[in-house]
Design a protein around this motif. Structure first.
Motif, PDB file in Angstrom:
ATOM      1  N   LYS A 435      35.987  36.161  57.363  1.00 29.77           N
ATOM      2  CA  LYS A 435      36.922  36.526  58.791  1.00 29.77           C
ATOM      3  C   LYS A 435      36.822  35.407  59.839  1.00 29.77           C
ATOM      4  N   GLU A 436      35.542  34.687  59.835  1.00 33.17           N
ATOM      5  CA  GLU A 436      35.286  33.656  60.907  1.00 33.17           C
ATOM      6  C   GLU A 436      36.127  32.388  60.302  1.00 33.17           C
ATOM      7  N   GLN A 437      36.321  32.234  58.940  1.00 33.87           N
ATOM      8  CA  GLN A 437      36.886  31.073  58.421  1.00 33.87           C
ATOM      9  C   GLN A 437      38.398  31.209  58.214  1.00 33.87           C
ATOM     10  N   LYS A 438      38.679  32.608  58.489  1.00 30.75           N
ATOM     11  CA  LYS A 438      40.246  32.739  58.561  1.00 30.75           C
ATOM     12  C   LYS A 438      40.678  32.587  57.073  1.00 30.75           C
ATOM     13  N   LEU A 439      39.659  32.801  55.948  1.00 29.30           N
ATOM     14  CA  LEU A 439      40.002  32.332  54.606  1.00 29.30           C
ATOM     15  C   LEU A 439      41.225  33.445  53.996  1.00 29.30           C
ATOM     16  N   ALA A 440      41.585  34.433  54.791  1.00 24.44           N
ATOM     17  CA  ALA A 440      42.734  35.373  54.252  1.00 24.44           C
ATOM     18  C   ALA A 440      43.936  34.685  54.765  1.00 24.44           C
ATOM     19  N   ASN A 441      44.164  33.747  55.365  1.00 28.91           N
ATOM     20  CA  ASN A 441      45.633  33.229  55.852  1.00 28.91           C
ATOM     21  C   ASN A 441      46.175  32.404  54.769  1.00 28.91           C
ATOM     22  N   THR A 442      45.802  32.012  53.630  1.00 25.59           N
ATOM     23  CA  THR A 442      46.485  31.428  52.449  1.00 25.59           C
ATOM     24  C   THR A 442      46.184  32.612  51.404  1.00 25.59           C
ATOM     25  N   VAL A 443      47.491  32.493  50.524  1.00 20.96           N
ATOM     26  CA  VAL A 443      47.578  33.519  49.557  1.00 20.96           C
ATOM     27  C   VAL A 443      46.661  32.735  48.364  1.00 20.96           C
ATOM     28  N   ASN A 444      45.651  33.436  47.780  1.00 17.87           N
ATOM     29  CA  ASN A 444      44.889  33.119  46.580  1.00 17.87           C
ATOM     30  C   ASN A 444      45.468  33.621  45.419  1.00 17.87           C
ATOM     31  N   GLU A 445      45.020  33.434  43.983  1.00 16.97           N
ATOM     32  CA  GLU A 445      45.683  33.612  43.000  1.00 16.97           C
ATOM     33  C   GLU A 445      45.538  35.213  42.576  1.00 16.97           C
ATOM     34  N   GLN A 446      44.292  35.858  43.146  1.00 14.08           N
ATOM     35  CA  GLN A 446      44.257  37.241  42.980  1.00 14.08           C
ATOM     36  C   GLN A 446      45.468  38.073  43.784  1.00 14.08           C
ATOM     37  N   ALA A 447      45.620  37.455  44.943  1.00 11.09           N
ATOM     38  CA  ALA A 447      46.597  38.182  45.745  1.00 11.09           C
ATOM     39  C   ALA A 447      48.068  37.937  45.217  1.00 11.09           C
ATOM     40  N   LEU A 448      48.434  36.939  44.825  1.00  6.57           N
ATOM     41  CA  LEU A 448      49.812  36.418  44.073  1.00  6.57           C
ATOM     42  C   LEU A 448      49.899  37.370  42.911  1.00  6.57           C
ATOM     43  N   HIS A 449      48.942  37.362  42.303  1.00  4.64           N
ATOM     44  CA  HIS A 449      48.996  38.128  40.866  1.00  4.64           C
ATOM     45  C   HIS A 449      49.519  39.443  41.307  1.00  4.64           C
ATOM     46  N   ARG A 450      48.746  40.185  42.173  1.00  8.98           N
ATOM     47  CA  ARG A 450      49.006  41.628  42.665  1.00  8.98           C
ATOM     48  C   ARG A 450      50.483  41.755  43.209  1.00  8.98           C
ATOM     49  N   VAL A 451      50.868  40.610  44.034  1.00  8.50           N
ATOM     50  CA  VAL A 451      52.502  40.714  44.595  1.00  8.50           C
ATOM     51  C   VAL A 451      53.230  40.511  43.478  1.00  8.50           C
ATOM     52  N   PHE A 452      52.984  39.506  42.517  1.00  9.38           N
ATOM     53  CA  PHE A 452      54.059  39.289  41.653  1.00  9.38           C
ATOM     54  C   PHE A 452      54.212  40.436  40.412  1.00  9.38           C
ATOM     55  N   PHE A 453      53.089  40.993  40.042  1.00  7.67           N
ATOM     56  CA  PHE A 453      53.303  42.217  39.168  1.00  7.67           C
ATOM     57  C   PHE A 453      53.828  43.522  39.685  1.00  7.67           C
ATOM     58  N   ASP A 454      53.688  43.616  41.012  1.00  9.60           N
ATOM     59  CA  ASP A 454      54.124  44.818  41.658  1.00  9.60           C
ATOM     60  C   ASP A 454      55.516  44.711  42.197  1.00  9.60           C
ATOM     61  N   ARG A 455      55.965  43.630  42.380  1.00  8.43           N
ATOM     62  CA  ARG A 455      57.238  43.162  43.185  1.00  8.43           C
ATOM     63  C   ARG A 455      58.663  42.995  41.981  1.00  8.43           C
ATOM     64  N   VAL A 456      58.209  42.196  41.055  1.00 10.91           N
ATOM     65  CA  VAL A 456      59.053  41.774  40.014  1.00 10.91           C
ATOM     66  C   VAL A 456      59.754  43.021  39.241  1.00 10.91           C
ATOM     67  N   PRO A 457      59.097  43.943  38.728  1.00 13.18           N
ATOM     68  CA  PRO A 457      59.873  44.905  38.101  1.00 13.18           C
ATOM     69  C   PRO A 457      60.580  45.846  38.918  1.00 13.18           C
ATOM     70  N   LYS A 458      60.190  46.225  40.141  1.00 15.81           N
ATOM     71  CA  LYS A 458      60.708  46.950  41.201  1.00 15.81           C
ATOM     72  C   LYS A 458      62.244  46.219  41.415  1.00 15.81           C
TER      73      LYS A 458
END
Length: 609
Positions: A435-458
């Motif tokens: 939280k202090e370093q605001k590391l959540a402000n950029t998309v990391n590979e785990q987050a992109l993986h989740r978005v990709f596999f959820d979004r594309v088939p739908k």
């Protein structure tokens, strides 16, 4: 002698390995016994045959000569040696710069060439390139070219200087965690600090790492050395049978300040550098190994070829953007010895929070321009562990001010200690790094993986694919630079092989084949991708979510490419395709694409013509 489990497995599978590969790396951790393995391979498969063993340092030559001479007839080449190749010996031992005329004659006659510390091999340099080219052009048809290293990766963005051009496979022989379980190595126990007043943000890193001259001044001005001393005094009573430590410094100036502070604390210490005469260096290292000398302060000479199994504390005083340097130096303390049950790693350089534990490091045969930039975030690894607000692995940074006005700055895991108090200073003055370093402000590979596999088939289910797949040319021609990166990922996912790969080389062969396919398309259609300063994963996520940066035409066309694969590929195939597609998009983003490109695997002029 009795071989270790991993060594025996390599021996047993060696006939199969050399049927498949001619040039390969045997990867095993520091201290695993690679030199013993090399000697045993020669004894069992190359007895009475001609072998060349190369390394880049004189101290390594001495060690290899001592080890190999126990079973083999060895001759160490001298700089001015003029004798015949393999004259009265079966093994020629040399650096790649010695007696070049003899090596030129020896390479075509050799049945085996072994290169120690193979991450040093430059396929485009002035020394190893000579040997590699001669081996490929005139070497025996059944000869092998084998590299030994714990860290098969080069710190370079030069596409002609990648390990994959020197070796065609990596054989992953053993990992640190397995060797710890077998008691070949001891467990590393990390004590990491983030020194708040060490300012690295404005240091020029165009060379790929922090320049030593600039870095040393920043270190000395900060509280970094004092923090290391405070931590060391606290930890030296926690090892057995007695503390024997190695201190890794960036340059002589930092090393001398460190040496004085260690001695001021009443601790016996000496310094070794590249300028220390070899005889004096060996005497000091002998005293250190026996424990008569507690602390050895080093500048660039202990990361490779130094073996003191009794060393039970490593102090890292060199911030770096090289995980090779981080992994090599920490690995020097992990060798097992009598009464040694662990090695304490004191890191005041933020390398642990940047790269992570050495036993978790991942390696790659290829790197892109700017691949080091992600490590400018000195909390890079911690950010990767904390994908989301509710992640289990949350790390705290202690901001307690100590009596001498220095901050504790210790990094530790949340919920690991009572009331989350700091194990170093005993206070509770910590902040959540994520939280202090605001590391959540950029998309990391785990987050992109989740978005990709959820979004594309739908999204694909609601599409008319035939409509969108006719718009490829228009989509690319009207795309912005950022949209081209997104489209590169989608085209890569659609075209890259989803087959399982059995080696690092097979993985990259598949990825690079798809990169060539995309480059062909772009050059033929006169589409240019400009080099990006960094590879932004959020561009791909933005496209998947129809966000702000990627427009609807590019979004829908890209998803139509990806969605078609979801209809036919298995889950495991989709996963493998996704992982390769990310790497291909990263390379196209960082290297760019134009009709002037001339890469080892792609010459644009041949297409443009």
């Amino acid at each position: 002698m009795k071989l270790r489990n991993w060594q025996q497995e390599v021996i047993d599978s060696f006939p199969t390995t050399i049927r498949k590969h001619k040039r390969f790396i045997l990867k095993a951790p520091t201290g695993a016994g690679k030199t013993v393995l090399a000697s045993e391979l020669i004894e069992r498969f190359y007895k009475n045959k001609k072998v060349i063993v190369l390394c880049h340092r004189l101290v390594l030559l001495e060690q290899l000569e001592a080890a190999l001479s126990k079973k083999h007839s060895v001759r160490k080449l001298k700089l001015s040696d003029t004798s015949f190749a393999f004259d009265d010996c079966d093994i020629l031992l040399s650096t790649n710069m010695r007696a070049k005329e003899i090596l030129d004659a020896a390479v075509p006659a050799a049945d085996l060439i072994i290169v120690d510390e193979a991450h040093r091999v430059s396929p485009n340099g002035n020394s190893y390139k000579r040997v590699i080219d001669l081996f490929l052009e005139a070497g025996k048809p059944n000869a092998q070219f084998i590299g030994l290293t714990a860290s098969p990766e080069r710190r370079t963005a030069d596409q002609r200087d990648q390990l994959n051009l020197a070796f065609d496979a990596i054989i992953d022989c053993a990992n640190i965690e397995d060797l710890i379980n077998e008691k070949v190595l001891v467990k590393p126990v990390y004590r990491a600090h983030f020194v708040h007043d060490l300012n690295l943000a404005k240091i020029d890193i165009t060379s790929g790492d922090f320049p030593v001259s600039t870095l040393s001044d920043a270190i000395i001005k900060s509280s970094m050395i004092d923090c290391a001393m405070w931590s060391y005094k606290d930890e030296r009573d926690k090892v057995s049978p007695k503390p024997i430590s190695a201190w890794f410094c960036s340059d002589v100036k930092v090393a001398e300040v460190t040496l004085n502070k260690i001695r001021d604390a009443g601790i016996s210490a000496e310094i070794v550098t590249a300028a220390t005469p070899i005889k004096e260096r060996m005497q000091l290292l002998s005293l250190h190994e026996s424990g008569e000398l507690e602390a050895m302060v080093s500048v660039g000479v202990l990361t490779e070829g130094w073996d003191n199994p009794h060393c039970n504390i490593i102090v890292h005083l060199r911030p770096t953007l090289s995980k090779v340097l981080w992994g090599q130096s920490v690995g020097r303390g992990l060798r097992a010895a009598s009464q040694k049950d662990k090695c304490i790693i004191i890191d005041v350089s933020s390398n642990w929070s940047t790269f992570g534990p050495v036993e978790k490091l991942k390696w790659s045969l290829w790197s892109t321009r700017g691949s080091h930039l992600q490590f400018m975030n000195r909390f890079n690894w911690i950010g990767e562990q904390q994908d989301g607000e509710d992640a289990e692995d949350t790390y705290l940074l202690c901001k307690n001010e100590l009596p001498d006005k220095m901050r504790c700055s210790h990094i530790y895991k949340k919920n690991a200690y009572a009331d989350d108090t700091c194990p170093a200073c005993g206070s509770y003055a910590a902040v959540d790094i994520y939280k202090e370093q605001k590391l959540a402000n950029t998309v990391n590979e785990q987050a992109l993986h989740r978005v990709f596999f959820d979004r594309v088939p739908k999204a694909y289910e609601r599409m008319d694919p035939s409509t969108w797949q006719t718009l490829g040319d228009t989509t690319w021609r009207t795309a912005s630079d950022k949209e081209k990166v997104f489209l590169s990922f989608c085209m890569a996912f659609s075209n890259v092989s989803g087959d399982e790969t059995n080696s690092e080389t097979e993985y990259w062969d598949a990825a690079l084949a798809t990169e060539v396919f995309i480059r062909n398309y772009l050059v033929k259609n006169k589409i240019i991708i400009k080099k990006q300063e960094n590879f932004d994963l959020s561009l791909i996520a933005d496209g998947m979510l129809a966000g702000r940066l990627i427009r609807p035409l590019q979004t829908h066309y890209g998803i139509s490419l990806c969605g078609a694969v979801f209809m036919s590929a298995s889950d495991s195939e989709k996963e493998r395709k996704y992982q390769k597609a990310v790497r291909v998009a990263e390379r196209l983003s960082m290297l760019g694409c134009s009709s002037r490109d001339n890469l080892p695997y792609f010459n644009a002029s041949e297409i443009a013509a």
